[in-house]
Scaffold this motif. Structure first.
Motif, PDB file in Angstrom:
ATOM      1  N   GLY A  19       0.779  -1.251  -0.053  1.00 59.01           N
ATOM      2  CA  GLY A  19      -0.080   0.085  -0.069  1.00 59.01           C
ATOM      3  C   GLY A  19       0.870   1.249  -0.080  1.00 59.01           C
ATOM      4  O   GLY A  19       0.096   2.306   0.096  1.00 59.01           O
ATOM      5  N   THR A  20       2.108   1.192   0.359  1.00 57.26           N
ATOM      6  CA  THR A  20       2.955   2.433   0.078  1.00 57.26           C
ATOM      7  C   THR A  20       3.236   2.708  -1.312  1.00 57.26           C
ATOM      8  O   THR A  20       3.106   1.940  -2.112  1.00 57.26           O
ATOM      9  N   PRO A  21       3.688   3.779  -1.707  1.00 51.59           N
ATOM     10  CA  PRO A  21       3.825   4.192  -3.151  1.00 51.59           C
ATOM     11  C   PRO A  21       4.701   3.093  -3.899  1.00 51.59           C
ATOM     12  O   PRO A  21       5.689   2.667  -3.486  1.00 51.59           O
ATOM     13  N   GLY A  22       4.245   2.883  -4.854  1.00 59.87           N
ATOM     14  CA  GLY A  22       5.293   1.684  -5.697  1.00 59.87           C
ATOM     15  C   GLY A  22       4.952   0.379  -5.274  1.00 59.87           C
ATOM     16  O   GLY A  22       5.440  -0.480  -5.942  1.00 59.87           O
ATOM     17  N   SER A  23       4.128   0.026  -4.453  1.00 61.19           N
ATOM     18  CA  SER A  23       3.913  -1.197  -4.024  1.00 61.19           C
ATOM     19  C   SER A  23       2.454  -1.933  -4.244  1.00 61.19           C
ATOM     20  O   SER A  23       1.609  -1.045  -4.497  1.00 61.19           O
ATOM     21  N   GLU A  24       2.197  -2.834  -4.324  1.00 61.05           N
ATOM     22  CA  GLU A  24       0.678  -3.440  -4.446  1.00 61.05           C
ATOM     23  C   GLU A  24      -0.055  -3.529  -2.888  1.00 61.05           C
ATOM     24  O   GLU A  24       0.778  -3.574  -1.985  1.00 61.05           O
ATOM     25  N   GLY A  25      -1.178  -4.041  -2.909  1.00 62.64           N
ATOM     26  CA  GLY A  25      -1.805  -4.334  -1.793  1.00 62.64           C
ATOM     27  C   GLY A  25      -2.441  -2.884  -1.110  1.00 62.64           C
ATOM     28  O   GLY A  25      -2.154  -1.745  -1.658  1.00 62.64           O
ATOM     29  N   LYS A  26      -2.902  -3.525   0.161  1.00 65.80           N
ATOM     30  CA  LYS A  26      -3.591  -2.316   0.603  1.00 65.80           C
ATOM     31  C   LYS A  26      -3.040  -2.185   2.249  1.00 65.80           C
ATOM     32  O   LYS A  26      -2.502  -3.066   2.931  1.00 65.80           O
ATOM     33  N   ASP A  27      -2.445  -0.832   2.477  1.00 63.99           N
ATOM     34  CA  ASP A  27      -1.795  -0.653   3.734  1.00 63.99           C
ATOM     35  C   ASP A  27      -2.641  -0.945   4.980  1.00 63.99           C
ATOM     36  O   ASP A  27      -3.903  -0.070   4.804  1.00 63.99           O
ATOM     37  N   GLU A  28      -2.540  -1.650   5.933  1.00 69.86           N
ATOM     38  CA  GLU A  28      -3.441  -1.912   6.901  1.00 69.86           C
ATOM     39  C   GLU A  28      -3.067  -1.033   8.218  1.00 69.86           C
ATOM     40  O   GLU A  28      -3.267  -1.530   9.434  1.00 69.86           O
ATOM     41  N   GLY A  63       6.571   2.279   8.824  1.00 70.52           N
ATOM     42  CA  GLY A  63       7.288   1.293   9.438  1.00 70.52           C
ATOM     43  C   GLY A  63       7.608   1.302  10.725  1.00 70.52           C
ATOM     44  O   GLY A  63       7.960   0.275  11.123  1.00 70.52           O
ATOM     45  N   GLY A  64       7.687   2.341  11.245  1.00 74.85           N
ATOM     46  CA  GLY A  64       8.031   2.637  12.817  1.00 74.85           C
ATOM     47  C   GLY A  64       6.753   1.867  13.464  1.00 74.85           C
ATOM     48  O   GLY A  64       6.916   1.086  14.920  1.00 74.85           O
ATOM     49  N   LEU A  65       5.475   2.386  13.014  1.00 70.72           N
ATOM     50  CA  LEU A  65       4.247   1.514  13.888  1.00 70.72           C
ATOM     51  C   LEU A  65       4.290   0.148  13.592  1.00 70.72           C
ATOM     52  O   LEU A  65       3.944  -0.653  14.582  1.00 70.72           O
ATOM     53  N   ASN A  66       4.572  -0.517  12.304  1.00 73.69           N
ATOM     54  CA  ASN A  66       4.775  -1.868  12.253  1.00 73.69           C
ATOM     55  C   ASN A  66       5.622  -2.489  12.996  1.00 73.69           C
ATOM     56  O   ASN A  66       5.520  -3.588  13.825  1.00 73.69           O
ATOM     57  N   GLU A  99     -10.233   3.852   9.054  1.00 77.17           N
ATOM     58  CA  GLU A  99      -9.451   2.531   9.242  1.00 77.17           C
ATOM     59  C   GLU A  99      -8.873   2.357  10.783  1.00 77.17           C
ATOM     60  O   GLU A  99      -8.735   1.462  11.409  1.00 77.17           O
ATOM     61  N   GLY A 100      -7.694   3.390  10.983  1.00 75.02           N
ATOM     62  CA  GLY A 100      -7.138   3.412  12.213  1.00 75.02           C
ATOM     63  C   GLY A 100      -6.361   2.434  12.303  1.00 75.02           C
ATOM     64  O   GLY A 100      -5.951   1.494  11.619  1.00 75.02           O
TER      65      GLY A 100
END
Length: 102
Positions: A19-28, A63-66, A99-100
């Motif tokens: 979900g980040t720029p240049g990638s596939e999928g949805k950022d959760e 990425g810090g959140l992850n 979404e949060g």
């Protein structure tokens, strides 16, 4: 920053979160997208100089959140550097789509 870490003998691997720029999928925003980071570990295990018994994380913004989410659930992670994780968390709470956090 990462080059400096590598110069001290650490093996680095990076994921492009969905979900980040240049990638596939949805950022959760700290949900199942943390699996993107976990999925790097088998690749690390294939590198002769990588010691997967002593893993660390470095995360910027989302990425810090992850990284913080992974520290809560993955006991094999020994250290983390979080850059702006709190700001990422605040931004997640203010998302217009509601979404949060997951």
């Amino acid at each position: 920053m990462l080059a400096g870490i590598a110069q001290h003998g650490y093996v680095l691997i990076a994921s492009q979160l969905r979900g980040t720029p240049g990638s596939e999928g949805k950022d959760e925003f700290g949900g199942a997208d943390t699996l993107d980071v976990i999925s790097c570990i088998p690749a690390l295990a294939q590198l002769p100089k990588a010691d997967t018994s002593r893993l660390g994380l470095y995360g910027i913004s989302w990425g810090g959140l992850n990284a913080l989410q992974l520290l809560r659930s993955e006991r094999y992670i020994r250290a983390a550097i979080v850059n702006s994780g709190v700001l990422g968390a605040l931004a997640a709470l203010q998302r217009p789509d509601g979404e949060g956090f997951k």
